[in-house]
Design a protein around this motif. Structure first.
Motif, PDB file in Angstrom:
ATOM      1  N   VAL A 134       0.837  -1.199   0.000  1.00 53.52           N
ATOM      2  CA  VAL A 134       0.000   0.000   0.000  1.00 53.52           C
ATOM      3  C   VAL A 134       0.869   1.245   0.000  1.00 53.52           C
ATOM      4  CG1 VAL A 134      -1.898  -1.143   1.239  1.00 53.52           C
ATOM      5  CG2 VAL A 134      -0.152   0.098   2.539  1.00 53.52           C
ATOM      6  N   ARG A 135       0.238   2.357  -0.366  1.00 47.93           N
ATOM      7  CA  ARG A 135       0.898   3.652  -0.251  1.00 47.93           C
ATOM      8  C   ARG A 135      -0.132   4.645   0.244  1.00 47.93           C
ATOM      9  NH1 ARG A 135       0.595   7.730  -3.992  1.00 47.93           N
ATOM     10  NH2 ARG A 135      -0.845   7.335  -5.689  1.00 47.93           N
ATOM     11  N   ASP A 136       0.352   5.650   0.970  1.00 46.33           N
ATOM     12  CA  ASP A 136      -0.539   6.689   1.456  1.00 46.33           C
ATOM     13  C   ASP A 136      -0.471   7.902   0.541  1.00 46.33           C
ATOM     14  OD1 ASP A 136       1.800   8.075   2.118  1.00 46.33           O
ATOM     15  OD2 ASP A 136       1.533   7.878   4.272  1.00 46.33           O
ATOM     16  N   ARG A 137      -1.104   8.962   0.935  1.00 49.49           N
ATOM     17  CA  ARG A 137      -1.212  10.167   0.128  1.00 49.49           C
ATOM     18  C   ARG A 137       0.163  10.749  -0.234  1.00 49.49           C
ATOM     19  NH1 ARG A 137       0.234  14.397  -1.501  1.00 49.49           N
ATOM     20  NH2 ARG A 137      -1.038  16.166  -1.951  1.00 49.49           N
ATOM     21  N   ASP A 138       1.136  10.573   0.664  1.00 53.37           N
ATOM     22  CA  ASP A 138       2.477  11.110   0.446  1.00 53.37           C
ATOM     23  C   ASP A 138       3.383  10.149  -0.317  1.00 53.37           C
ATOM     24  OD1 ASP A 138       1.821  13.462   1.868  1.00 53.37           O
ATOM     25  OD2 ASP A 138       2.187  12.419   3.761  1.00 53.37           O
ATOM     26  N   GLY A 139       2.856   8.992  -0.688  1.00 52.78           N
ATOM     27  CA  GLY A 139       3.658   8.018  -1.414  1.00 52.78           C
ATOM     28  C   GLY A 139       4.394   7.050  -0.505  1.00 52.78           C
ATOM     29  N   ALA A 140       4.287   7.254   0.803  1.00 52.01           N
ATOM     30  CA  ALA A 140       4.936   6.354   1.755  1.00 52.01           C
ATOM     31  C   ALA A 140       4.145   5.062   1.824  1.00 52.01           C
ATOM     32  CB  ALA A 140       5.009   7.001   3.134  1.00 52.01           C
ATOM     33  N   GLY A 141       4.843   3.961   1.922  1.00 54.06           N
ATOM     34  CA  GLY A 141       4.116   2.700   2.006  1.00 54.06           C
ATOM     35  C   GLY A 141       5.008   1.521   2.221  1.00 54.06           C
ATOM     36  N   GLY A 142       4.425   0.376   2.056  1.00 56.78           N
ATOM     37  CA  GLY A 142       5.105  -0.887   2.257  1.00 56.78           C
ATOM     38  C   GLY A 142       4.048  -1.971   2.295  1.00 56.78           C
ATOM     39  N   TRP A 143       4.356  -3.065   2.945  1.00 47.33           N
ATOM     40  CA  TRP A 143       3.458  -4.225   2.981  1.00 47.33           C
ATOM     41  C   TRP A 143       2.729  -4.292   4.315  1.00 47.33           C
ATOM     42  CZ3 TRP A 143       2.660  -7.341  -1.213  1.00 47.33           C
ATOM     43  CH2 TRP A 143       3.545  -7.180  -2.284  1.00 47.33           C
ATOM     44  N   VAL A 144       1.406  -4.484   4.256  1.00 45.86           N
ATOM     45  CA  VAL A 144       0.593  -4.662   5.455  1.00 45.86           C
ATOM     46  C   VAL A 144      -0.254  -5.926   5.297  1.00 45.86           C
ATOM     47  CG1 VAL A 144       0.495  -2.193   6.022  1.00 45.86           C
ATOM     48  CG2 VAL A 144      -1.304  -3.202   4.643  1.00 45.86           C
ATOM     49  N   HIS A 145      -0.591  -6.531   6.418  1.00 52.61           N
ATOM     50  CA  HIS A 145      -1.439  -7.722   6.385  1.00 52.61           C
ATOM     51  C   HIS A 145      -2.853  -7.309   6.003  1.00 52.61           C
ATOM     52  CE1 HIS A 145      -3.455 -11.391   7.816  1.00 52.61           C
ATOM     53  NE2 HIS A 145      -2.292 -11.960   7.515  1.00 52.61           N
ATOM     54  N   TYR A 146      -3.498  -8.126   5.181  1.00 50.47           N
ATOM     55  CA  TYR A 146      -4.823  -7.768   4.663  1.00 50.47           C
ATOM     56  C   TYR A 146      -5.854  -7.569   5.771  1.00 50.47           C
ATOM     57  CZ  TYR A 146      -6.958 -12.364   5.414  1.00 50.47           C
ATOM     58  OH  TYR A 146      -7.490 -13.496   5.985  1.00 50.47           O
ATOM     59  N   SER A 147      -5.670  -8.208   6.930  1.00 53.41           N
ATOM     60  CA  SER A 147      -6.640  -8.098   8.025  1.00 53.41           C
ATOM     61  C   SER A 147      -6.690  -6.691   8.618  1.00 53.41           C
ATOM     62  CB  SER A 147      -6.324  -9.114   9.124  1.00 53.41           C
ATOM     63  OG  SER A 147      -5.068  -8.817   9.716  1.00 53.41           O
ATOM     64  N   LEU A 148      -5.697  -5.858   8.318  1.00 55.49           N
ATOM     65  CA  LEU A 148      -5.660  -4.478   8.826  1.00 55.49           C
ATOM     66  C   LEU A 148      -6.404  -3.514   7.910  1.00 55.49           C
ATOM     67  CD1 LEU A 148      -1.889  -4.340   9.838  1.00 55.49           C
ATOM     68  CD2 LEU A 148      -3.860  -4.790  11.315  1.00 55.49           C
ATOM     69  N   LEU A 149      -6.870  -4.005   6.748  1.00 57.74           N
ATOM     70  CA  LEU A 149      -7.481  -3.151   5.738  1.00 57.74           C
ATOM     71  C   LEU A 149      -8.972  -3.420   5.603  1.00 57.74           C
ATOM     72  CD1 LEU A 149      -4.731  -3.597   3.008  1.00 57.74           C
ATOM     73  CD2 LEU A 149      -4.943  -1.744   4.679  1.00 57.74           C
ATOM     74  N   SER A 150      -9.680  -2.405   5.147  1.00 58.63           N
ATOM     75  CA  SER A 150     -11.122  -2.496   4.946  1.00 58.63           C
ATOM     76  C   SER A 150     -11.472  -2.015   3.546  1.00 58.63           C
ATOM     77  CB  SER A 150     -11.836  -1.617   5.977  1.00 58.63           C
ATOM     78  OG  SER A 150     -13.204  -1.473   5.658  1.00 58.63           O
ATOM     79  N   GLY A 151     -12.514  -2.583   2.969  1.00 57.15           N
ATOM     80  CA  GLY A 151     -13.005  -2.123   1.677  1.00 57.15           C
ATOM     81  C   GLY A 151     -13.843  -0.855   1.781  1.00 57.15           C
ATOM     82  N   VAL A 152     -14.106  -0.399   3.009  1.00 53.25           N
ATOM     83  CA  VAL A 152     -14.863   0.841   3.203  1.00 53.25           C
ATOM     84  C   VAL A 152     -14.036   1.991   2.640  1.00 53.25           C
ATOM     85  CG1 VAL A 152     -15.781   2.445   4.920  1.00 53.25           C
ATOM     86  CG2 VAL A 152     -16.066  -0.017   5.235  1.00 53.25           C
ATOM     87  N   ARG A 153     -14.652   2.792   1.791  1.00 52.12           N
ATOM     88  CA  ARG A 153     -13.928   3.855   1.104  1.00 52.12           C
ATOM     89  C   ARG A 153     -13.964   5.164   1.892  1.00 52.12           C
ATOM     90  NH1 ARG A 153     -13.240   3.318  -4.354  1.00 52.12           N
ATOM     91  NH2 ARG A 153     -12.076   5.261  -4.132  1.00 52.12           N
ATOM     92  N   THR A 154     -12.790   5.720   2.054  1.00 50.75           N
ATOM     93  CA  THR A 154     -12.632   7.025   2.684  1.00 50.75           C
ATOM     94  C   THR A 154     -11.738   7.881   1.796  1.00 50.75           C
ATOM     95  OG1 THR A 154     -10.713   6.287   3.964  1.00 50.75           O
ATOM     96  CG2 THR A 154     -12.889   6.098   5.031  1.00 50.75           C
TER      97      THR A 154
END
Length: 163
Positions: A77-97
């Protein structure tokens, strides 16, 4: 001569690349795509496993993130600033923000610059993403709901439409 499908015709006419969009090898969902942080804290690793070093920790629940790759139970994943890396899928949601990228963003009662302003959101506010037209998105945040210019948001693609 091979017949051309309606999807290809629409993609060409609209200038949309969704027809040929890459799919994730694990989920078969589009990549890249936007998601949000389900957890209030999540380790961001250098690679897709627990043995990889933690580079930093995301500490903002509901923060929009863009998935750029998939590997097993891991998402790059990456955030708005382009920072990112690998995260476990259980930490993510399909809810859009989305993240507000404009100081004192007006939320209008209708997708129209002349419509009444129902609220103003500060830069950096995270809002729930509802509908989107070509230029506007309906958001909800802090008990308020309204329409904002899509160009003032991070976490939604410029050509994305949502019902």
């Amino acid at each position: 001569m091979k017949p051309i499908g309606l999807g290809l015709i629409l993609a060409v006419l609209l200038g949309v690349s969704a027809y040929a969009q890459e799919r994730g090898p694990v989920t078969n969902l589009p990549v890249p795509r936007f998601v949000s942080m389900k957890a209030s804290e999540g380790n961001v690793r250098r690679g897709p496993s627990l043995t990889h070093r933690i580079d930093w920790v995301f500490k903002r629940r509901d923060m929009p993130l863009e998935i750029t790759a998939e590997y097993g139970h891991w998402r790059r994943v990456r955030d708005r600033d382009g920072a990112g890396g690998w995260v476990h899928y259980s930490l993510l949601s399909g809810v859009r923000t989305v993240l507000v990228e404009r100081e004192m963003l007006d939320l209008h009662v209708r997708p129209d610059d002349d419509a009444q302003v129902s609220a103003r959101l500060e830069m950096g506010v995270i809002a729930r993403l509802n509908e989107c037209t070509l230029k506007w998105c309906q958001l909800s945040a802090g008990g308020y709901k309204g329409w904002a210019h899509k160009a003032d948001l991070w976490g939604v693609k410029p050509d994305e439409l949502r019902d």
